[in-house]
Each structure stands twice: as structure tokens, then as C-alpha cells.
Design an enzyme around this catalytic site. Structure first.
Site, mmCIF file in Angstrom:
data_model
loop_
_atom_site.group_PDB
_atom_site.id
_atom_site.type_symbol
_atom_site.label_atom_id
_atom_site.label_comp_id
_atom_site.label_asym_id
_atom_site.label_seq_id
_atom_site.Cartn_x
_atom_site.Cartn_y
_atom_site.Cartn_z
ATOM 1 N N TYR A 68 48.682 -89.734 23.618
ATOM 2 C CA TYR A 68 50.048 -90.717 23.588
ATOM 3 C C TYR A 68 50.846 -90.174 22.716
ATOM 4 O O TYR A 68 50.596 -90.801 21.389
ATOM 5 C CB TYR A 68 49.198 -92.175 23.465
ATOM 6 N N PHE A 216 47.748 -100.793 32.883
ATOM 7 C CA PHE A 216 48.749 -101.212 33.798
ATOM 8 C C PHE A 216 48.661 -102.529 34.578
ATOM 9 O O PHE A 216 49.142 -102.850 35.708
ATOM 10 C CB PHE A 216 48.983 -100.231 34.963
ATOM 11 N N GLY A 220 52.029 -103.237 36.209
ATOM 12 C CA GLY A 220 51.933 -103.283 37.805
ATOM 13 C C GLY A 220 52.477 -102.032 38.276
ATOM 14 O O GLY A 220 52.560 -100.934 37.890
HETATM 15 N N1 LIG Z 1 43.123 -94.488 31.211
HETATM 16 C C1 LIG Z 1 44.208 -94.384 31.756
HETATM 17 O O1 LIG Z 1 44.404 -93.456 32.460
HETATM 18 C C2 LIG Z 1 45.498 -95.244 31.105
HETATM 19 C C3 LIG Z 1 46.535 -95.025 31.618
HETATM 20 C C4 LIG Z 1 47.684 -95.815 31.312
HETATM 21 C C5 LIG Z 1 47.503 -96.770 30.267
HETATM 22 N N2 LIG Z 1 46.195 -96.713 29.549
HETATM 23 C C6 LIG Z 1 45.892 -97.588 28.361
HETATM 24 O O2 LIG Z 1 46.040 -99.015 29.083
HETATM 25 C C7 LIG Z 1 46.993 -99.676 28.161
HETATM 26 C C8 LIG Z 1 47.841 -100.782 28.948
HETATM 27 O O3 LIG Z 1 48.687 -99.996 29.717
HETATM 28 P P1 LIG Z 1 50.172 -99.883 29.618
HETATM 29 O O4 LIG Z 1 50.591 -100.121 28.239
HETATM 30 O O5 LIG Z 1 50.739 -98.741 30.405
HETATM 31 O O6 LIG Z 1 50.587 -101.184 30.508
HETATM 32 P P2 LIG Z 1 50.724 -102.513 30.549
HETATM 33 O O7 LIG Z 1 50.030 -103.300 29.504
HETATM 34 O O8 LIG Z 1 50.425 -102.957 31.961
HETATM 35 O O9 LIG Z 1 52.303 -102.916 30.548
HETATM 36 C C9 LIG Z 1 53.015 -102.658 29.393
HETATM 37 C C10 LIG Z 1 54.336 -102.503 29.616
HETATM 38 O O10 LIG Z 1 54.751 -103.978 29.873
HETATM 39 C C11 LIG Z 1 55.544 -104.833 28.961
HETATM 40 N N3 LIG Z 1 55.142 -105.753 28.233
HETATM 41 C C12 LIG Z 1 54.005 -105.915 27.663
HETATM 42 N N4 LIG Z 1 53.870 -107.078 27.365
HETATM 43 C C13 LIG Z 1 54.774 -107.715 27.764
HETATM 44 C C14 LIG Z 1 55.389 -109.307 27.464
HETATM 45 N N5 LIG Z 1 54.577 -109.885 27.023
HETATM 46 N N6 LIG Z 1 56.481 -109.631 28.239
HETATM 47 C C15 LIG Z 1 57.256 -108.375 28.977
HETATM 48 N N7 LIG Z 1 56.925 -107.176 28.869
HETATM 49 C C16 LIG Z 1 55.704 -106.672 28.285
HETATM 50 C C17 LIG Z 1 55.724 -103.355 28.040
HETATM 51 O O11 LIG Z 1 56.906 -103.175 27.180
HETATM 52 P P3 LIG Z 1 57.210 -103.508 25.751
HETATM 53 O O12 LIG Z 1 56.576 -102.403 24.984
HETATM 54 O O13 LIG Z 1 58.522 -103.461 25.493
HETATM 55 O O14 LIG Z 1 56.357 -104.758 25.419
HETATM 56 C C18 LIG Z 1 55.312 -102.097 29.043
HETATM 57 O O15 LIG Z 1 56.644 -101.757 29.527
HETATM 58 C C19 LIG Z 1 47.747 -98.533 27.477
HETATM 59 O O16 LIG Z 1 48.521 -99.090 26.333
HETATM 60 C C20 LIG Z 1 46.899 -97.577 27.164
HETATM 61 O O17 LIG Z 1 46.052 -97.862 26.056
HETATM 62 C C21 LIG Z 1 45.290 -96.040 30.200
#
Ligand SMILES: NC(=O)c1ccc[n+]([C@@H]2O[C@H](COP(=O)([O-])OP(=O)(O)OC[C@H]3O[C@@H](n4cnc5c(N)ncnc54)[C@H](OP(=O)(O)O)[C@@H]3O)[C@@H](O)[C@H]2O)c1
Length: 295
Positions: A68, A216, A220
Site C-alpha cells: 500500500y 471494498f 462497492g
Molecule cells: N485483501 C485485499 O485484496 C484488499 C483489497 C483492497 C482493500 N483491502 C483492505 O480493505 C480496506 C478497505 O477497503 P478500501 O479502503 O479499499 O475500501 P472501502 O473501505 O470499501 O471504501 C473506501 C472508500 O470509501 C470512502 N469512504 C470511506 N468512508 C467514507 C464515508 N464515511 N463517507 C464517504 N466515503 C467514505 C473512502 O474515501 P475517503 O478516504 O475519502 O474517506 C474510499 O474512497 C483497505 O483499506 C485495505 O486495508 C484489502
């Protein structure tokens, strides 16, 4: 709805010998608003503030990875700078398998014998002498996970890692891994509208007492580029309005309703979103609302 609500409002789960609040934090978005090298690097001080505030709000489960990073930010370095010396109850989960070169380009998935180097990279960046939880993140070209899990079991025996997790797996991989070593957590893509196949892994984890950690779940579809509020689902908007909360909060609350073993790791680099996301730990959805979201 924002908080003085703590991350323990949705209760706790045991990852092996470690207890975490079910509401945690993903660090991927601390490096840039879009995943990996896309988008504008996040403001460094703001990302550090988000991490410190998360811990103040009771978050004790962070999900990170050495891969990351954006051109100017590394999630692991931010975690280290913001939080070391680490609180005793903080569980830092990381992932190995995928790798990127210094320019950010993806490398071929690590071979089993390369996992040790990736574990050491995480140890160096986080400034620790062991890792709490290490996921083997399977890439689609890897059919069998046994040898990779075996390599992690050796590192666990050597005291470098405490617990093993699996990411991006189906039930077949989980069964295979369990025949090699204990697994405390599975991290797969999952969220409202997920297929029954994805739900199958979630259910298997529940049966085995293994945590299921969706990624995600807030963003989504189109998740790599970040969340798009303009395409939000009608049912999610309806439930959000009924509770006076945001649709992101509904998605987190829904995640936490999927089982006591399901842990949320919403990713954000935005301090306001962080407060909202932690507050979502206190939202309870009714059976009617869950049915509406399932439809
Ligand atoms: N194992 C894997 O292959 C894999 C793949 C992807 C991710 N991950 C892990 O899973 C975690 C979660 O996934 P993710 O961060 O990609 O996606 P997520 O948590 O589903 O969503 C993050 C997205 O939503 C926005 N967001 C978050 N809280 C919000 C709120 N209260 N209101 C409006 N928008 C909001 C964020 O923007 P802002 O930052 O602007 O809030 C960002 O664009 C990652 O951080 C990572 O640690 C693992």
C-alpha cells in the site's frame, strides 16, 4: 451521525489469542484517495491524524500491507510514525503475496520461499519484531495455497508472525489451508449485493470460528478508484434516511450484521469519514431493513 461512539460499540472478536473491536480501519486509503498509485497523495499530517484519532476512538485492528504505497506515501510508514510505540492491544494485520517494485509496478506473485522477505519488509517498515496477523493474499493465477501457507507456518514457528490469514480465497482454498495450519481470519471482497458464492466463504468461516473481514464493503463497485456516492443504491439511501446516517455508515452497519465473526475495516484518509465510520458500530438494522438491503 458522528461519534463520541467507540469502536467497541459493535463488540469484539478473538483473532487467535488477540481480541479486537469488530470495527477496525483499513490503511490503503491513507496513501491516496484512490488505491495504489492512482490519484493525489493524501496530506501526510492528515493521514497521521486519522490513525491517531482511530486509536483514540477505540480502533485496535488495523489492516495494512507493504504494497500500500503511492509515489509519496507508504501506509506502513504512516502507521509506524503515527502509532509507535504501539499500544499493547493494537493488532496490525498485513498481507503478503502481491508485491510492487520501487516504481509501483506489480511484480509476479511471490513464490512460497519469497514470503519471508515480504514478512521482513513489513517488520522493517512497521518497526516490529513480529507481525500479529499475516494474510496470504492469493492472486488468481495461484490455484493451490498449501505451499504458501506452509511457508507462513514456518515463519510462525520461527516467531516472526503470530497468526495466519487468507485473502481472496474460495472454500476450497480455505479447506486446503486448514489442512496445513490454523487460520484465524479470511479477508475477501464482500458487501451489499455480494454473490451467494462469496457468502459461502463467510458462512464457512463462521462454522470454523474464523473471522471474515470484507474489503471494498463501503466503496462497492469501482472500488479501486474510491467510493462514488452518485451511484448509491436506492435501498441503501432509504435505510440511511430512516436512521439519519450516511449511506457509507449503512454499508458498515450491514457488514457488522452479517455475523459476530465479521469484522469491518473501512478505509479512509478523511478525519470526518473516520468519525462517521466508527459511529456506524452503534447502528443496528432491523430485519425489515436487512431484507430490503438483501433485495
Ligand atoms: N485483501 C485485499 O485484496 C484488499 C483489497 C483492497 C482493500 N483491502 C483492505 O480493505 C480496506 C478497505 O477497503 P478500501 O479502503 O479499499 O475500501 P472501502 O473501505 O470499501 O471504501 C473506501 C472508500 O470509501 C470512502 N469512504 C470511506 N468512508 C467514507 C464515508 N464515511 N463517507 C464517504 N466515503 C467514505 C473512502 O474515501 P475517503 O478516504 O475519502 O474517506 C474510499 O474512497 C483497505 O483499506 C485495505 O486495508 C484489502
Amino acid at each position: 451521525m458522528t461519534s463520541m461512539i467507540s469502536a467497541d460499540a459493535a463488540g469484539t472478536w478473538r483473532l487467535g489469542d488477540m481480541t479486537v473491536n469488530r470495527l477496525g480501519l483499513g490503511t490503503m486509503r491513507l496513501t491516496g484517495s484512490a488505491a495504489f498509485d492512482l490519484g493525489t497523495p493524501r496530506d501526510r499530517d492528515q493521514s497521521i491524524r486519522v490513525l491517531r484519532r482511530a486509536v483514540e476512538l477505540g480502533v485496535n485492528h488495523l489492516d495494512t500491507a507493504a504494497f500500500y504505497f503511492s509515489p509519496l506515501r507508504s501506509a506502513n510508514e504512516l502507521v509506524n510514525t503515527a502509532l509507535a510505540p504501539y499500544p499493547d492491544d493494537l493488532v496490525i494485520a498485513t498481507k503478503v503475496g502481491p508485491g510492487r517494485d520501487a516504481s509501483g509496478a506489480w511484480l509476479p506473485p511471490a513464490r512460497p520461499e519469497e514470503l519471508r522477505g515480504q514478512v521482513e519488509e513489513n517488520l522493517r517498515q512497521l518497526g516490529r519484531d513480529h507481525l500479529d496477523l499475516v494474510y496470504f493474499r492469493r492472486m488468481p493465477t495461484i490455484a493451490s495455497v498449501s505451499e504458501h501457507v506452509g511457508a507462513l507456518a514456518d515463519l510462525r514457528d520461527a516467531g516472526m508472525i503470530r497468526h495466519i490469514g487468507l485473502s481472496a480465497v474460495d472454500p476450497r482454498h480455505l479447506a486446503e489451508a486448514l489442512s496445513v495450519a490454523p487460520v484465524v481470519s479470511v479477508q475477501n471482497r464482500y458487501g451489499i449485493g455480494a454473490s451467494s458464492q462469496s457468502s459461502d466463504v463467510l458462512a464457512r468461516c463462521g462454522e470454523h470460528g474464523i473471522a471474515f473481514v470484507p474489503f471494498f464493503a463501503v466503496a462497492g463497485s469501482g472500488a479501486e478508484r474510491g467510493r462514488s456516492a452518485s451511484t448509491e443504491d436506492e435501498a441503501v439511501l432509504q435505510v440511511a434516511e430512516a436512521h439519519g446516517v450516511s449511506s457509507a455508515q449503512v454499508r458498515i452497519a450491514w457488514t457488522l450484521e452479517q455475523g459476530p465473526h465479521v469484522l469491518a475495516i473501512p478505509g479512509t484518509g478523511d478525519p470526518v469519514h473516520l468519525e462517521e465510520n466508527v459511529a456506524a458500530a452503534a447502528i443496528r438494522l432491523t430485519p425489515d431493513e436487512l431484507a430490503l438491503l438483501a433485495a
